[in-house]
Design a protein around this motif. Sequence first.
Motif, PDB file in Angstrom:
ATOM      1  N   LEU A   1     -11.393  -4.753   5.051  1.00 56.71           N
ATOM      2  CA  LEU A   1      -9.999  -4.322   5.002  1.00 56.71           C
ATOM      3  C   LEU A   1      -9.390  -4.367   6.403  1.00 56.71           C
ATOM      4  O   LEU A   1     -10.030  -3.997   7.384  1.00 56.71           O
ATOM      5  N   HIS A   2      -8.144  -4.828   6.495  1.00 60.80           N
ATOM      6  CA  HIS A   2      -7.484  -4.930   7.790  1.00 60.80           C
ATOM      7  C   HIS A   2      -7.325  -3.550   8.417  1.00 60.80           C
ATOM      8  O   HIS A   2      -7.119  -2.548   7.740  1.00 60.80           O
ATOM      9  N   ASP A   3      -7.400  -3.526   9.735  1.00 62.40           N
ATOM     10  CA  ASP A   3      -7.385  -2.254  10.460  1.00 62.40           C
ATOM     11  C   ASP A   3      -6.112  -1.456  10.214  1.00 62.40           C
ATOM     12  O   ASP A   3      -6.142  -0.229  10.146  1.00 62.40           O
ATOM     13  N   HIS A   4      -4.967  -2.129  10.099  1.00 64.60           N
ATOM     14  CA  HIS A   4      -3.734  -1.360   9.921  1.00 64.60           C
ATOM     15  C   HIS A   4      -3.706  -0.684   8.557  1.00 64.60           C
ATOM     16  O   HIS A   4      -3.151   0.401   8.404  1.00 64.60           O
ATOM     17  N   LEU A   5      -4.366  -1.290   7.543  1.00 67.43           N
ATOM     18  CA  LEU A   5      -4.470  -0.635   6.246  1.00 67.43           C
ATOM     19  C   LEU A   5      -5.480   0.511   6.294  1.00 67.43           C
ATOM     20  O   LEU A   5      -5.294   1.539   5.644  1.00 67.43           O
ATOM     21  N   VAL A   6      -6.548   0.321   7.065  1.00 63.21           N
ATOM     22  CA  VAL A   6      -7.531   1.391   7.243  1.00 63.21           C
ATOM     23  C   VAL A   6      -6.866   2.613   7.865  1.00 63.21           C
ATOM     24  O   VAL A   6      -7.089   3.755   7.442  1.00 63.21           O
ATOM     25  N   ASP A   7      -6.017   2.400   8.860  1.00 67.52           N
ATOM     26  CA  ASP A   7      -5.326   3.519   9.504  1.00 67.52           C
ATOM     27  C   ASP A   7      -4.454   4.278   8.506  1.00 67.52           C
ATOM     28  O   ASP A   7      -4.401   5.510   8.515  1.00 67.52           O
ATOM     29  N   LEU A   8      -3.770   3.548   7.644  1.00 69.96           N
ATOM     30  CA  LEU A   8      -2.923   4.189   6.638  1.00 69.96           C
ATOM     31  C   LEU A   8      -3.758   4.978   5.638  1.00 69.96           C
ATOM     32  O   LEU A   8      -3.385   6.084   5.224  1.00 69.96           O
TER      33      LEU A   8
ATOM     34  N   LEU B   1       0.818  -1.207   0.000  1.00 74.43           N
ATOM     35  CA  LEU B   1       0.000   0.000   0.000  1.00 74.43           C
ATOM     36  C   LEU B   1       0.859   1.269   0.000  1.00 74.43           C
ATOM     37  O   LEU B   1       0.663   2.155  -0.831  1.00 74.43           O
ATOM     38  N   VAL B   2       1.798   1.371   0.905  1.00 69.50           N
ATOM     39  CA  VAL B   2       2.546   2.625   1.054  1.00 69.50           C
ATOM     40  C   VAL B   2       3.883   2.613   0.324  1.00 69.50           C
ATOM     41  O   VAL B   2       4.505   3.664   0.147  1.00 69.50           O
ATOM     42  N   GLY B   3       4.338   1.444  -0.095  1.00 63.25           N
ATOM     43  CA  GLY B   3       5.642   1.356  -0.743  1.00 63.25           C
ATOM     44  C   GLY B   3       6.653   0.703   0.172  1.00 63.25           C
ATOM     45  O   GLY B   3       6.407   0.504   1.374  1.00 63.25           O
ATOM     46  N   ALA B   4       7.782   0.349  -0.395  1.00 60.86           N
ATOM     47  CA  ALA B   4       8.802  -0.345   0.379  1.00 60.86           C
ATOM     48  C   ALA B   4      10.183   0.113  -0.056  1.00 60.86           C
ATOM     49  O   ALA B   4      10.391   0.528  -1.197  1.00 60.86           O
ATOM     50  N   LEU B   5      11.112   0.014   0.854  1.00 60.96           N
ATOM     51  CA  LEU B   5      12.503   0.323   0.545  1.00 60.96           C
ATOM     52  C   LEU B   5      13.153  -0.874  -0.151  1.00 60.96           C
ATOM     53  O   LEU B   5      12.839  -2.026   0.142  1.00 60.96           O
TER      54      LEU B   5
ATOM     55  N   GLY C   1      -3.456  14.140   2.439  1.00 60.89           N
ATOM     56  CA  GLY C   1      -3.151  14.232   1.023  1.00 60.89           C
ATOM     57  C   GLY C   1      -1.734  13.825   0.707  1.00 60.89           C
ATOM     58  O   GLY C   1      -1.183  14.197  -0.328  1.00 60.89           O
ATOM     59  N   ALA C   2      -1.115  13.079   1.601  1.00 62.60           N
ATOM     60  CA  ALA C   2       0.267  12.641   1.404  1.00 62.60           C
ATOM     61  C   ALA C   2       0.478  11.342   2.156  1.00 62.60           C
ATOM     62  O   ALA C   2      -0.246  11.016   3.111  1.00 62.60           O
ATOM     63  N   SER C   3       1.471  10.592   1.721  1.00 60.81           N
ATOM     64  CA  SER C   3       1.843   9.339   2.378  1.00 60.81           C
ATOM     65  C   SER C   3       3.234   9.498   2.962  1.00 60.81           C
ATOM     66  O   SER C   3       4.150   9.980   2.288  1.00 60.81           O
ATOM     67  N   TYR C   4       3.386   9.095   4.213  1.00 64.64           N
ATOM     68  CA  TYR C   4       4.664   9.169   4.905  1.00 64.64           C
ATOM     69  C   TYR C   4       5.127   7.752   5.230  1.00 64.64           C
ATOM     70  O   TYR C   4       4.371   6.965   5.819  1.00 64.64           O
ATOM     71  N   VAL C   5       6.343   7.448   4.834  1.00 63.88           N
ATOM     72  CA  VAL C   5       6.925   6.128   5.105  1.00 63.88           C
ATOM     73  C   VAL C   5       8.128   6.328   6.002  1.00 63.88           C
ATOM     74  O   VAL C   5       9.093   6.992   5.610  1.00 63.88           O
ATOM     75  N   GLU C   6       8.048   5.784   7.196  1.00 68.69           N
ATOM     76  CA  GLU C   6       9.148   5.910   8.171  1.00 68.69           C
ATOM     77  C   GLU C   6       9.508   4.506   8.628  1.00 68.69           C
ATOM     78  O   GLU C   6       8.785   3.883   9.398  1.00 68.69           O
TER      79      GLU C   6
ATOM     80  N   LEU D   1      -6.678   6.336   6.243  1.00 61.16           N
ATOM     81  CA  LEU D   1      -7.180   7.521   6.943  1.00 61.16           C
ATOM     82  C   LEU D   1      -6.132   8.620   6.968  1.00 61.16           C
ATOM     83  O   LEU D   1      -6.439   9.797   6.724  1.00 61.16           O
ATOM     84  N   ASP D   2      -4.899   8.246   7.258  1.00 61.23           N
ATOM     85  CA  ASP D   2      -3.826   9.250   7.308  1.00 61.23           C
ATOM     86  C   ASP D   2      -3.621   9.891   5.939  1.00 61.23           C
ATOM     87  O   ASP D   2      -3.505  11.120   5.819  1.00 61.23           O
ATOM     88  N   ALA D   3      -3.568   9.078   4.894  1.00 57.58           N
ATOM     89  CA  ALA D   3      -3.338   9.612   3.549  1.00 57.58           C
ATOM     90  C   ALA D   3      -4.501  10.485   3.099  1.00 57.58           C
ATOM     91  O   ALA D   3      -4.306  11.547   2.501  1.00 57.58           O
ATOM     92  N   ALA D   4      -5.751  10.041   3.386  1.00 60.33           N
ATOM     93  CA  ALA D   4      -6.917  10.813   2.976  1.00 60.33           C
ATOM     94  C   ALA D   4      -6.971  12.149   3.706  1.00 60.33           C
ATOM     95  O   ALA D   4      -7.390  13.166   3.140  1.00 60.33           O
TER      96      ALA D   4
END
Length: 668
Positions: A142-149, A104-108, A157-162, A151-154
């Motif tokens: 949808l799994h809750d951890h994906l729902v949280d991601l 969903l968010v990408g990977a290194l 308007g941006a995705s943060y990968v840490e 919600l943050d992106a919506a």
Amino acid sequence: MTTPFPFTAVVGQDDLRLALLLNAVSPAVGGVLVRGEKGTAKSTAVRALSALLPEVAVVSGCRFSCDPSAPDPACPDGPHETGGGAARPARMVELPVGASEDRLVGALDIERALSEGVKAFEPGLLADAHRGILYVDEVNLLHDHLVDLLLDAAAMGASYVEREGVSVRHAARFLLVGTMNPEEGELRPQLLDRFGLTVEVAASREPDQRVEVVRRRLAYDDDPAGFAARWAGEEAAVRARIVAARALLPSVRLGDGALRQIAATCAAFEVDGMRADIVMARTATALAAWAGRTEVLAEDVRQAALLALPHRRRRNPFDAPGLDEDKLDETLEEFGGDDDPDTDPEGPDGPDGGGGQPPAEGPDSDGDAGTPAEAEESGPSQPAGAGSGERSPVGAAEPFRTKVLSVPGIGEGAAGRRSRARTEHGRTTGARRPNGALTKLHLAATVQAAAPHQRARGRSGPGLVVRRDDLRQATREGREANLVLFVVDASGSMAARQRMGAVKGAVLSLLLDAYQRRDKVGLVTFRGSGAEVALPPTSSVDAAAVRLESLPTGGRTPLAAGLLKAHSVLRVERLRDPARRPLLVVVTDGRATGGPEPVALAGRAAGLFAAEGVASVVVDCESGPVRLGLAGRLAGGLGGTAVTLDELRADSIAGLVRDVQGTSRRAA
């Protein structure tokens, strides 16, 4: 690539098509949630929408779809110069229910990060969906951890990968579209509110319309390209209308009168927060642009309310979605704007230019499942039977908040929010060698495994020489969902209205808690001459509430039948989901009547649960000055604990369940 079914060839479903088109005109509306029974063209219509969207201009070579006229200054592929670029079709990206967080968010690129020391980032689905559509089928699963991601992106308007010491941020503004079948469980309120509009869909009950659906589907399956070609003219017309509406949108005037109607409507239906007002305003403006007008009318406000408010006025999962249209009309009339034009042009119509049939009336929210009590009362084969002393259904007491029912130890069940479990997400607790593909790298353990071998591997530069055997998979601990199965005595001895109302209220309360924590809850009842599954294990709160409210009482007490039915339910559920741990809650006064040797048979049935180590609790509903202690004996046979009916309060029963689970696990 398969030719998609044409959007304009979808039969009926006017509200669904209109909601999707309004978001195409104004993505700021905030997306669409499509609720309805299976086989109602939900996914077909959503997938067909992407072909109607105008092309988007992107920076050439940018993996994050930056706009060449205003590139993202923080783009990982940047910096980009303003101007130039190329046009491409708008994307529709599908998010699978079982997708991983990395997908969903990408990977290194771990190998390059370790061997070359570079921060190589592989974009995920959020980056692909930027400036396009993100579609989630069965979004309620949808799994809750994906729902949280999401919600943050919506929200940002941006995705943060840490992760792994590397920080990446990229723009992620997308049109969120979700489809779901309410029978399979409800959606978390946090995500529900993120959808701008919601639409309820149902299959038409008109034979002519159903015939046309089948005719078009068969024609498409026989020759997808030829079928699409026959609808190319209609598709082009709708595409041109979207472009024209987008161009007109900045000129649409939302007057003070329309704004007053929007605010009054949201206040009248007591929706939370201000998001509903904003979404209604944007929707009404898009409706006017879609109709080719530059002025928002009262009819636009009304239609906007019907699309934007039903899912926001639900105070709890037991409330049915929808609006009181009479109340809506009264509010709009009372706060009618003075600045609206006197003219009453034809309102917005469907994508085919108008004349669409009104939505067909769908079945009840739970089909025919909402009337099992009526069937029992009249059917000759029902457990109670004629002349059983059956009484009318008793309403449930007001539901209340319960304590967390957690199972001690660590399980491996379905992802949820209740008991500790080994999961693919959560906090990292250790490391191990990967079995198969590496999904969650434990960086420190990998470096530790590779470090002693650097000289032997001839390392000469700053990079770390890493081999496959050095990689370590992170083991993580999160939360799992459980199955709580209630076995409720609905016989004549339990028919006191106050007592049964309290029992139903407790079940509804735990069902609400289960909805929030992704549990399954089931209900078995026994009375008369047998037992039945009043509520198969489910997460659908609406169906559960209806069936519980309609539960009648009366007749003899076939306790053994109830326990055997519950054992059968758990056996089937164990085959379906062996990792989900159950808890049995028996609500009875312990009496057993009807059939040969009812007490001995009940004891043998209870022994089945004790032999399998099922955590059990018996709520003793016996009353009166003389108490036989039968419920206590039943609890002993189950290997569980008994409590009195007075302890059926929220804090008492929830704490009891937790204690009983702990006792059962320690005994096992």
